[in-house]
Design an enzyme around this catalytic site. Structure first.
Site, PDB file in Angstrom:
ATOM      1  N   HIS A  65       0.699  -1.046  -0.113  1.00  0.00           N
ATOM      2  CA  HIS A  65       0.092   0.004  -0.122  1.00  0.00           C
ATOM      3  C   HIS A  65       0.839   1.292  -0.059  1.00  0.00           C
ATOM      4  O   HIS A  65       0.324   2.448  -0.293  1.00  0.00           O
ATOM      5  CB  HIS A  65      -1.016  -0.005   1.332  1.00  0.00           C
ATOM      6  CG  HIS A  65      -0.286   0.372   2.477  1.00  0.00           C
ATOM      7  ND1 HIS A  65       0.408  -0.570   3.252  1.00  0.00           N
ATOM      8  CD2 HIS A  65      -0.092   1.391   3.139  1.00  0.00           C
ATOM      9  CE1 HIS A  65       0.938  -0.188   4.237  1.00  0.00           C
ATOM     10  NE2 HIS A  65       0.623   1.126   4.332  1.00  0.00           N
TER      11      HIS A  65
HETATM   12  C1  UD1 Z   1      -1.748   5.731   5.277  1.00  0.00           C
HETATM   13  C2  UD1 Z   1      -0.422   6.378   5.820  1.00  0.00           C
HETATM   14  C3  UD1 Z   1       0.374   5.144   5.907  1.00  0.00           C
HETATM   15  C4  UD1 Z   1       0.039   3.876   6.378  1.00  0.00           C
HETATM   16  C5  UD1 Z   1      -1.472   3.614   6.022  1.00  0.00           C
HETATM   17  C6  UD1 Z   1      -1.884   2.365   6.768  1.00  0.00           C
HETATM   18  C7  UD1 Z   1      -0.121   8.604   5.490  1.00  0.00           C
HETATM   19  C8  UD1 Z   1       0.710   9.371   4.869  1.00  0.00           C
HETATM   20  N1  UD1 Z   1      -0.052   7.343   5.216  1.00  0.00           N
HETATM   21  O1  UD1 Z   1      -1.559   5.431   4.139  1.00  0.00           O
HETATM   22  O2  UD1 Z   1       1.456   5.785   6.535  1.00  0.00           O
HETATM   23  O3  UD1 Z   1       0.988   2.997   6.552  1.00  0.00           O
HETATM   24  O4  UD1 Z   1      -2.361   4.565   6.058  1.00  0.00           O
HETATM   25  O5  UD1 Z   1      -2.858   1.660   5.881  1.00  0.00           O
HETATM   26  O6  UD1 Z   1      -0.923   9.156   6.415  1.00  0.00           O
HETATM   27  N2  UD1 Z   1      -8.905   4.744   0.687  1.00  0.00           N
HETATM   28  C9  UD1 Z   1     -10.242   4.139   0.754  1.00  0.00           C
HETATM   29  N3  UD1 Z   1     -10.651   3.874   1.800  1.00  0.00           N
HETATM   30  C10 UD1 Z   1     -10.158   3.845   2.988  1.00  0.00           C
HETATM   31  C11 UD1 Z   1      -9.150   4.417   3.099  1.00  0.00           C
HETATM   32  C12 UD1 Z   1      -8.399   4.678   2.086  1.00  0.00           C
HETATM   33  O7  UD1 Z   1     -10.655   4.126  -0.444  1.00  0.00           O
HETATM   34  O8  UD1 Z   1     -10.827   3.509   4.247  1.00  0.00           O
HETATM   35  C13 UD1 Z   1      -8.092   5.200  -0.287  1.00  0.00           C
HETATM   36  C14 UD1 Z   1      -8.657   6.656  -0.697  1.00  0.00           C
HETATM   37  O9  UD1 Z   1      -8.441   6.556  -1.982  1.00  0.00           O
HETATM   38  C15 UD1 Z   1      -7.267   7.541  -0.280  1.00  0.00           C
HETATM   39  C16 UD1 Z   1      -6.238   6.232  -0.438  1.00  0.00           C
HETATM   40  O10 UD1 Z   1      -6.770   5.229  -0.174  1.00  0.00           O
HETATM   41  O11 UD1 Z   1      -7.174   8.575  -0.954  1.00  0.00           O
HETATM   42  C17 UD1 Z   1      -5.112   6.625   0.285  1.00  0.00           C
HETATM   43  O12 UD1 Z   1      -5.367   6.530   1.669  1.00  0.00           O
HETATM   44  P1  UD1 Z   1      -4.595   7.575   2.714  1.00  0.00           P
HETATM   45  O13 UD1 Z   1      -4.907   7.521   4.247  1.00  0.00           O
HETATM   46  O14 UD1 Z   1      -4.163   8.899   2.215  1.00  0.00           O
HETATM   47  O15 UD1 Z   1      -3.330   6.821   2.611  1.00  0.00           O
HETATM   48  P2  UD1 Z   1      -2.756   5.228   3.042  1.00  0.00           P
HETATM   49  O16 UD1 Z   1      -2.046   4.751   1.440  1.00  0.00           O
HETATM   50  O17 UD1 Z   1      -3.914   4.384   3.400  1.00  0.00           O
HETATM   51  N1  UDP Z   2      -3.800  -5.543   8.684  1.00  0.00           N
HETATM   52  C1  UDP Z   2      -5.187  -5.990   8.839  1.00  0.00           C
HETATM   53  N2  UDP Z   2      -5.799  -6.352   7.651  1.00  0.00           N
HETATM   54  C2  UDP Z   2      -5.151  -6.251   6.458  1.00  0.00           C
HETATM   55  C3  UDP Z   2      -3.981  -5.518   6.279  1.00  0.00           C
HETATM   56  C4  UDP Z   2      -3.196  -5.318   7.518  1.00  0.00           C
HETATM   57  O1  UDP Z   2      -5.529  -6.346   9.856  1.00  0.00           O
HETATM   58  O2  UDP Z   2      -6.021  -6.548   5.325  1.00  0.00           O
HETATM   59  C5  UDP Z   2      -3.065  -5.038   9.971  1.00  0.00           C
HETATM   60  C6  UDP Z   2      -1.892  -5.965  10.111  1.00  0.00           C
HETATM   61  O3  UDP Z   2      -1.895  -7.062  10.662  1.00  0.00           O
HETATM   62  C7  UDP Z   2      -1.124  -4.698  10.780  1.00  0.00           C
HETATM   63  C8  UDP Z   2      -1.742  -3.352  10.450  1.00  0.00           C
HETATM   64  O4  UDP Z   2      -2.941  -3.768   9.678  1.00  0.00           O
HETATM   65  O5  UDP Z   2      -1.355  -4.809  12.331  1.00  0.00           O
HETATM   66  C9  UDP Z   2      -0.740  -2.860   9.498  1.00  0.00           C
HETATM   67  O6  UDP Z   2      -1.288  -1.713   8.861  1.00  0.00           O
HETATM   68  P1  UDP Z   2      -0.928  -1.295   7.501  1.00  0.00           P
HETATM   69  O7  UDP Z   2      -0.089  -2.353   6.824  1.00  0.00           O
HETATM   70  O8  UDP Z   2      -2.091  -0.774   6.816  1.00  0.00           O
HETATM   71  O9  UDP Z   2       0.172   0.059   7.902  1.00  0.00           O
HETATM   72  P2  UDP Z   2       1.558   0.357   8.165  1.00  0.00           P
HETATM   73  O10 UDP Z   2       1.634  -0.813   9.353  1.00  0.00           O
HETATM   74  O11 UDP Z   2       2.466  -0.080   7.041  1.00  0.00           O
HETATM   75  O12 UDP Z   2       1.538   1.760   8.619  1.00  0.00           O
END
Ligand code: UD1
Ligand code: UDP
Length: 354
Positions: A211
């Site tokens: 992601h």
């Molecule tokens: C964010 C964090 C990242 C973390 C990740 C965990 C920042 C800069 N990044 O990244 O550090 O590892 O969360 O998963 O804060 N979206 C949906 N539904 C949701 C959430 C997101 O559709 O419930 C889509 C949207 O298009 C959104 C995109 O995902 O624009 C990115 O979401 P965003 O929260 O900006 O960043 P992540 O890649 O999730």
């Molecule tokens: N996770 C989850 N379901 C998923 C993917 C991740 O429960 O489909 C959990 C995972 O076990 C971990 C956390 O989400 O505890 C990690 O989140 P993510 O990878 O989104 O973010 P990051 O740790 O890179 O910030």
């Protein structure tokens, strides 16, 4: 005569999936501390049921007192709007401290809103560095660490990184709160977990997540990752619970996922079960790299660097660009023994006064 309990009020800001998991640990501990009151703000950064609500229900997290519902617009706009709304809550609640986790935009918004009102900031998972300033997370964590008053580090490297940036006061190496969460999941859910459509008894499963913006937003890198993963399907059946960001990127860049099994994002117990059943993990997630180790599953990190360098040194993790895991495989003691949450609560009570 009984002394009245002096209540410490803490506002915590969460917004993204990994933060709900970390908050589950501390929120339960705060709930059982008569002298601490936690007010939870959910910024709304993650909003799909499978990215947010599912964690609150599965992990029995007491609902957030404030839900801001902010998730549209660019990173600057969302962070700014979060700050505007968090500030209003802080003015109402007048807490003794602000607590934030990790390195997301919600983390930065929480930390900056508090510091501007002279509210002490507690940063859990402080000191991590990738030394890659093109990562939005790297900027978020540097900024948050530099405005924080109490810095709780998962690792010794985290402590050293902070010291190298001349942050020297109130740094505590407490271990990794995600280890507490994983142990709790094993205790609470054990092996009674089903992942629809996946046979967990197969002996060649591999869990995969992707992601990170640096991967999803660069079509060439995303395609190379899927080519690499498809080469691995000769050895493994790769299951990829797909982050919504990656789902959009795959469509936009017309990436062929080949033989990778794509499923919807799963809940936390399901993810722990998938990890436990896997021979190997392929991921760009920070949290998953550690959880793979907690389950003693080797992990290939789909990035050019990792913040969890001790896992590489101990032979459990390697970058996908390197050939071999370091030998021999060692235990990593510095994540603690599952009592990180308790240590954080103890230090908060000791150090923060109202
Ligand atoms: C964010 C964090 C990242 C973390 C990740 C965990 C920042 C800069 N990044 O990244 O550090 O590892 O969360 O998963 O804060 N979206 C949906 N539904 C949701 C959430 C997101 O559709 O419930 C889509 C949207 O298009 C959104 C995109 O995902 O624009 C990115 O979401 P965003 O929260 O900006 O960043 P992540 O890649 O999730
Ligand atoms: N996770 C989850 N379901 C998923 C993917 C991740 O429960 O489909 C959990 C995972 O076990 C971990 C956390 O989400 O505890 C990690 O989140 P993510 O990878 O989104 O973010 P990051 O740790 O890179 O910030």
């Amino acid at each position: 005569m009984e002394r009245a309990v002096v209540m410490l009020k803490i506002v915590t800001v969460v917004g993204a999936r990994p933060q709900f998991i970390k908050a589950a640990v501390l929120r339960e501990l705060f709930e059982s501390s008569p002298d601490i009151k936690e007010i939870l703000i959910h910024t709304g950064q993650h909003y799909d049921v499978s990215m947010s609500d599912i964690f609150f229900s599965d992990l029995n997290i007491k609902p957030a007192e404030y839900k801001l519902g902010i998730n549209t617009g660019g990173p600057g706009q969302t962070t700014g709007r979060m700050m505007e709304e968090i500030e209003k809550v802080l003015q109402i609640e007048k807490p003794d401290a602000m607590l934030v986790y990790g390195d997301t935009n919600s983390t930065l918004a929480g930390a900056l809103s508090a510091v501007k009102l002279h509210i002490p900031v507690i940063h859990v998972e402080a000191g991590l560095r990738s030394f890659n300033k093109r990562m939005p997370e790297e900027i978020n964590r540097i900024m948050t660490d530099h405005v924080s008053d109490y810095l709780f580090c998962s690792t010794e490297t985290g402590v050293t990184n902070l010291q190298n940036e001349n942050i020297s006061k109130n740094i505590f190496h407490v271990g990794d709160i995600m280890y507490d969460a994983t142990l709790k999941a094993i205790r609470d859910f054990g092996s009674n977990v089903v992942v629809p459509g996946v046979d967990l008894s197969k002996d060649n499963l591999a869990i995969c997540t992707i992601h990170r913006a640096e991967n999803t937003d660069a079509p060439n890198i995303l395609k190379s990752i899927f080519d690499y993963l498809n080469e691995q399907t000769h050895l493994y059946e790769i299951i990829l619970p797909l982050h919504p960001r990656t789902e959009k990127a795959l469509k936009e860049h017309s990436v062929d996922v080949g033989n990778i099994r794509i499923i919807s994002p799963v809940g936390y117990p399901q993810m722990q079960a998938l990890l436990a059943a896997s021979k190997i993990a392929f991921t760009d997630s920070g949290g998953l790299q550690k959880e793979a180790y907690f389950h003693k599953v080797p992990c290939v990190t789909l990035r050019g660097e990792t913040e969890w360098v001790e896992l590489v040194d101990a032979g459990w993790n390697r970058l996908w660009t390197s050939e071999e895991f370091a030998q021999p495989r060692l235990l990593v003691e510095e994540y603690g023994s599952g009592d990180t949450g308790e240590k954080i609560v103890k230090y908060i009570k000791e150090y923060i006064k109202n």
